[in-house]
Motif scaffolding. Structure first.
Motif, PDB file in Angstrom:
ATOM      1  N   VAL A   1       0.841  -1.207   0.000  1.00  0.00           N
ATOM      2  CA  VAL A   1       0.000   0.000   0.000  1.00  0.00           C
ATOM      3  C   VAL A   1       0.873   1.253   0.000  1.00  0.00           C
ATOM      4  O   VAL A   1       0.638   2.202  -0.756  1.00  0.00           O
ATOM      5  N   ALA A   2       1.905   1.250   0.866  1.00  0.00           N
ATOM      6  CA  ALA A   2       2.799   2.404   0.965  1.00  0.00           C
ATOM      7  C   ALA A   2       3.476   2.692  -0.372  1.00  0.00           C
ATOM      8  O   ALA A   2       3.544   3.853  -0.808  1.00  0.00           O
ATOM      9  N   ASN A   3       3.973   1.650  -1.013  1.00  0.00           N
ATOM     10  CA  ASN A   3       4.670   1.841  -2.291  1.00  0.00           C
ATOM     11  C   ASN A   3       3.725   2.350  -3.366  1.00  0.00           C
ATOM     12  O   ASN A   3       4.105   3.183  -4.204  1.00  0.00           O
ATOM     13  N   THR A   4       2.491   1.871  -3.364  1.00  0.00           N
ATOM     14  CA  THR A   4       1.500   2.346  -4.329  1.00  0.00           C
ATOM     15  C   THR A   4       1.231   3.837  -4.133  1.00  0.00           C
ATOM     16  O   THR A   4       1.178   4.614  -5.101  1.00  0.00           O
ATOM     17  N   LEU A   5       1.070   4.249  -2.881  1.00  0.00           N
ATOM     18  CA  LEU A   5       0.813   5.656  -2.585  1.00  0.00           C
ATOM     19  C   LEU A   5       2.005   6.539  -2.972  1.00  0.00           C
ATOM     20  O   LEU A   5       1.837   7.618  -3.545  1.00  0.00           O
ATOM     21  N   ILE A   6       3.215   6.070  -2.668  1.00  0.00           N
ATOM     22  CA  ILE A   6       4.405   6.855  -2.969  1.00  0.00           C
ATOM     23  C   ILE A   6       4.629   6.950  -4.480  1.00  0.00           C
ATOM     24  O   ILE A   6       5.028   8.003  -4.998  1.00  0.00           O
ATOM     25  N   LYS A   7       4.372   5.870  -5.202  1.00  0.00           N
ATOM     26  CA  LYS A   7       4.511   5.914  -6.661  1.00  0.00           C
ATOM     27  C   LYS A   7       3.525   6.910  -7.264  1.00  0.00           C
ATOM     28  O   LYS A   7       3.839   7.613  -8.231  1.00  0.00           O
ATOM     29  N   ASP A   8       2.325   6.973  -6.699  1.00  0.00           N
ATOM     30  CA  ASP A   8       1.329   7.947  -7.157  1.00  0.00           C
ATOM     31  C   ASP A   8       1.837   9.366  -6.923  1.00  0.00           C
ATOM     32  O   ASP A   8       1.687  10.246  -7.778  1.00  0.00           O
ATOM     33  N   ALA A   9       2.454   9.587  -5.762  1.00  0.00           N
ATOM     34  CA  ALA A   9       3.026  10.901  -5.468  1.00  0.00           C
ATOM     35  C   ALA A   9       4.180  11.216  -6.406  1.00  0.00           C
ATOM     36  O   ALA A   9       4.338  12.360  -6.869  1.00  0.00           O
ATOM     37  N   ASP A  10       4.991  10.221  -6.716  1.00  0.00           N
ATOM     38  CA  ASP A  10       6.152  10.405  -7.585  1.00  0.00           C
ATOM     39  C   ASP A  10       5.722  10.829  -8.989  1.00  0.00           C
ATOM     40  O   ASP A  10       6.380  11.646  -9.645  1.00  0.00           O
ATOM     41  N   GLN A  11       4.605  10.270  -9.451  1.00  0.00           N
ATOM     42  CA  GLN A  11       4.107  10.619 -10.778  1.00  0.00           C
ATOM     43  C   GLN A  11       3.522  12.028 -10.808  1.00  0.00           C
ATOM     44  O   GLN A  11       3.492  12.672 -11.850  1.00  0.00           O
ATOM     45  N   ALA A  12       3.057  12.499  -9.649  1.00  0.00           N
ATOM     46  CA  ALA A  12       2.417  13.813  -9.598  1.00  0.00           C
ATOM     47  C   ALA A  12       3.432  14.949  -9.653  1.00  0.00           C
ATOM     48  O   ALA A  12       3.083  16.070 -10.034  1.00  0.00           O
ATOM     49  N   ARG A  13       4.675  14.676  -9.254  1.00  0.00           N
ATOM     50  CA  ARG A  13       5.694  15.733  -9.247  1.00  0.00           C
ATOM     51  C   ARG A  13       6.986  15.215  -9.877  1.00  0.00           C
ATOM     52  O   ARG A  13       7.505  14.164  -9.493  1.00  0.00           O
ATOM     53  N   SER A  14       7.479  15.981 -10.827  1.00  0.00           N
ATOM     54  CA  SER A  14       8.706  15.599 -11.525  1.00  0.00           C
ATOM     55  C   SER A  14       9.942  16.257 -10.924  1.00  0.00           C
ATOM     56  O   SER A  14      11.060  16.005 -11.371  1.00  0.00           O
ATOM     57  N   ASP A  15       9.758  17.102  -9.906  1.00  0.00           N
ATOM     58  CA  ASP A  15      10.890  17.856  -9.372  1.00  0.00           C
ATOM     59  C   ASP A  15      11.703  17.067  -8.351  1.00  0.00           C
ATOM     60  O   ASP A  15      12.775  17.520  -7.941  1.00  0.00           O
ATOM     61  N   GLU A  16      11.203  15.893  -7.913  1.00  0.00           N
ATOM     62  CA  GLU A  16      11.938  15.105  -6.929  1.00  0.00           C
ATOM     63  C   GLU A  16      11.873  13.623  -7.280  1.00  0.00           C
ATOM     64  O   GLU A  16      10.801  13.087  -7.593  1.00  0.00           O
ATOM     65  N   LYS A  17      13.000  12.955  -7.228  1.00  0.00           N
ATOM     66  CA  LYS A  17      13.036  11.514  -7.415  1.00  0.00           C
ATOM     67  C   LYS A  17      12.904  10.852  -6.050  1.00  0.00           C
ATOM     68  O   LYS A  17      13.686  11.117  -5.141  1.00  0.00           O
ATOM     69  N   ILE A  18      11.902   9.987  -5.900  1.00  0.00           N
ATOM     70  CA  ILE A  18      11.657   9.304  -4.628  1.00  0.00           C
ATOM     71  C   ILE A  18      12.250   7.897  -4.695  1.00  0.00           C
ATOM     72  O   ILE A  18      11.942   7.124  -5.596  1.00  0.00           O
ATOM     73  N   ASP A  19      13.111   7.600  -3.744  1.00  0.00           N
ATOM     74  CA  ASP A  19      13.788   6.303  -3.703  1.00  0.00           C
ATOM     75  C   ASP A  19      12.935   5.308  -2.923  1.00  0.00           C
ATOM     76  O   ASP A  19      12.810   5.399  -1.705  1.00  0.00           O
ATOM     77  N   ILE A  20      12.324   4.364  -3.641  1.00  0.00           N
ATOM     78  CA  ILE A  20      11.530   3.300  -3.014  1.00  0.00           C
ATOM     79  C   ILE A  20      12.363   2.030  -3.021  1.00  0.00           C
ATOM     80  O   ILE A  20      12.770   1.544  -4.070  1.00  0.00           O
TER      81      ILE A  20
ATOM     82  N   ILE B   1       0.459  13.026   1.284  1.00  0.00           N
ATOM     83  CA  ILE B   1       0.667  12.923  -0.159  1.00  0.00           C
ATOM     84  C   ILE B   1      -0.219  13.931  -0.902  1.00  0.00           C
ATOM     85  O   ILE B   1       0.203  14.524  -1.909  1.00  0.00           O
ATOM     86  N   GLU B   2      -1.430  14.121  -0.418  1.00  0.00           N
ATOM     87  CA  GLU B   2      -2.299  15.118  -1.056  1.00  0.00           C
ATOM     88  C   GLU B   2      -1.681  16.511  -0.951  1.00  0.00           C
ATOM     89  O   GLU B   2      -1.784  17.317  -1.874  1.00  0.00           O
ATOM     90  N   ARG B   3      -1.040  16.798   0.172  1.00  0.00           N
ATOM     91  CA  ARG B   3      -0.337  18.079   0.310  1.00  0.00           C
ATOM     92  C   ARG B   3       0.880  18.114  -0.614  1.00  0.00           C
ATOM     93  O   ARG B   3       1.162  19.140  -1.239  1.00  0.00           O
ATOM     94  N   TYR B   4       1.597  17.009  -0.705  1.00  0.00           N
ATOM     95  CA  TYR B   4       2.798  16.933  -1.546  1.00  0.00           C
ATOM     96  C   TYR B   4       2.460  17.212  -3.015  1.00  0.00           C
ATOM     97  O   TYR B   4       3.232  17.871  -3.727  1.00  0.00           O
ATOM     98  N   LYS B   5       1.305  16.741  -3.445  1.00  0.00           N
ATOM     99  CA  LYS B   5       0.906  16.910  -4.841  1.00  0.00           C
ATOM    100  C   LYS B   5       0.669  18.373  -5.212  1.00  0.00           C
ATOM    101  O   LYS B   5       0.672  18.718  -6.393  1.00  0.00           O
ATOM    102  N   LYS B   6       0.461  19.218  -4.196  1.00  0.00           N
ATOM    103  CA  LYS B   6       0.175  20.632  -4.465  1.00  0.00           C
ATOM    104  C   LYS B   6       1.426  21.430  -4.818  1.00  0.00           C
ATOM    105  O   LYS B   6       1.332  22.605  -5.160  1.00  0.00           O
ATOM    106  N   GLY B   7       2.600  20.791  -4.717  1.00  0.00           N
ATOM    107  CA  GLY B   7       3.810  21.458  -5.176  1.00  0.00           C
ATOM    108  C   GLY B   7       4.811  21.761  -4.081  1.00  0.00           C
ATOM    109  O   GLY B   7       4.534  21.618  -2.891  1.00  0.00           O
TER     110      GLY B   7
END
Length: 457
Positions: A273-292, A331-337
């Motif tokens: 579940v955590a990885n699914t949520l983080i991957k969704d966040a990763d796709q929403a922002r291109s300015d940071e690479k998230i290491d899973i 994550i919803e906050r993270y998606k806002k930029g």
């Protein structure tokens, strides 16, 4: 601040990366109080259970909870996982069932230490060998659904037993949190700032609302204290840590092995579940690479649980990878930029940062202590609700549903060993050694060949 599209900077050591507040991670004071109070109330919810099962004072039980808070924030700040850490909450109802079979005091402490050691070994072994996914696949879907259903049934049963002690307060908390988190009519209301605030603070609002109603009804009493809480560290270590208590017997380790396996399965599901949520966040922002890194996560969970055991002794719940509700909110906050949340790692840090400092203030402790039963009840209610619908969504055939429900009742009533043991036998006899999808096809073919076999409603 990371360069666009790169991983956020920090101190790398082995597979881990430390990111310090105010140095690598931006401080956002707006999140500090809300997160700290939620974490203290939820984490402290098991403090009365620690007192009950381990036979210790409030001071020792609260110290164990504060140590847990350190290892929770360490997941992000010291070890570098992007998740909002939590506990394996679905395992708590099953742990309570197990604790009820032991004599409070020394035997219960030994049992919980044994459970921690089994789970630590599984995290380490399956992390090093990278066999976690293979191990998880070994258990058929119907059996895993039954395990999760067992957590749901145990959670609901525990809250029905608790209800007579404060019916008005607990029912109020249940209604508020379910309305804000799962109500379809509430979700259909026009989007507004008030609705967003209410939805993202459902736990805090339910605690506050139930506390007010409980105070008015006379079921809760608040007594304000002043000063600072001085943790009795030496007494806690002498009472609960593995250094003082020693290693459990092999008999106890074998006794807890089934529930340890169940808790690992639940933790692995949390990681998915955590990885699914983080991957969704990763796709929403291109300015940071998230290491899973699932292997790193296994190591971190082993270290957190071992650290808990060695520094303050076991708690009633086991350290897990994610606090799902908080993770979704962050994550919803993270998606806002970047202006809202600079890095995925700064979210959990800011949300958890003040928990320990506030947990040392007697006014805060005296205010939230009466709410511990409410926090535990809401936690178990949400756990039961989520586990129930997840378990039901996992199984696709009537036979699988029957097996899952049987395993659930046996696990919640007689323990993990009975649930898993009889569940495996039922699965082999009723489904056989085959994939769940094939079993679904076989059942559908049988129904098509014999329409009269279906029960009319």
């Amino acid at each position: 601040m990371n360069k666009k599209g790169q991983e956020h900077p920090g101190f790398k050591w082995g597979p881990f990366t430390s990111r310090l507040p105010g140095v690598h991670l931006q401080l956002k004071p707006s999140q500090h109080i809300q997160g700290a109070l939620m974490l203290l109330a939820t984490c402290g919810a098991v403090t009365p259970l620690v007192m009950q099962f381990f036979g210790v004072s409030f001071d020792i039980a609260w110290t164990v909870s504060l140590v847990m808070l350190f290892w929770v924030i360490a997941q992000t700040v010291i070890f570098g996982d992007p998740y909002a850490a939590g506990a394996i909450t679905a395992g708590l109802p099953l742990t309570i069932v197990f604790m009820n079979t032991l004599t409070p005091g020394a035997e219960a402490i030994e049992g919980m230490i044994a459970l921690f050691l089994v789970v630590i070994f599984l995290f380490l072994f399956l992390g090093i060998t990278k066999l976690g996914e293979t191990f998880n696949r070994f258990f058929p879907t119907a059996i895993k659904a039954g395990i999760i259903m067992g957590a749901a049934i145990a959670a609901f049963q525990s809250e029905l037993d608790r209800l007579p002690s404060m019916p008005i307060t607990l029912i109020s908390a249940w209604v508020i949190v379910m309305l804000l988190m799962y109500s379809i009519p509430f979700a259909k209301l026009p989007d507004s700032k008030a609705k967003a605030i209410a939805g993202s603070n459902a736990l805090l609002i339910s605690f506050g609302g139930a506390g007010l109603i409980g105070w008015i009804s006379g079921e809760l009493t608040f007594e304000m204290s002043w000063g600072f809480f001085i943790p009795p560290v030496a007494e806690t270590i002498a009472t609960l840590s593995i250094w003082a208590v020693g290693l459990p017997s092999w008999e106890m380790i074998f006794t807890v092995l089934p529930i340890g396996i169940i808790i690992y399965i639940l933790a692995f599901s949390d990681l998915l579940v955590a990885n699914t949520l983080i991957k969704d966040a990763d796709q929403a922002r291109s300015d940071e690479k998230i290491d899973i890194n699932p292997t790193r996560s296994h190591y971190i969970l082993a270290i957190r649980n071992l650290g808990q055991l060695m520094t303050a002794g076991p708690l009633l719940w086991v350290h897990g990878p994610i606090w799902t509700g908080v993770q979704i909110f962050l994550i919803e906050r993270y998606k806002k930029g970047r202006t809202v949340m600079d890095s995925i790692y700064s979210g959990p840090m800011n949300f958890y940062l003040l928990a320990i400092p506030l947990g040392l203030l007697m006014p805060v402790i005296s205010f939230i202590t009466p709410l511990f039963p409410v926090a535990l009840s809401v936690t178990l209610l949400l756990t039961g609700f989520a586990c129930a619908y997840v378990a039901m969504s996992m199984v696709k055939t009537n036979v699988s549903r029957g097996i899952a429900l049987t395993i659930g009742f046996l696990t919640a009533t007689y323990g993990a060993a009975w649930g898993m043991g009889i569940g495996i036998v039922l699965y082999l006899f009723l489904i056989g050694v085959k994939e769940e999808n094939q079993a679904a096809k076989d059942e559908m073919n049988l129904k098509n060949e014999d329409p009269d076999s279906q029960i009319s409603g």
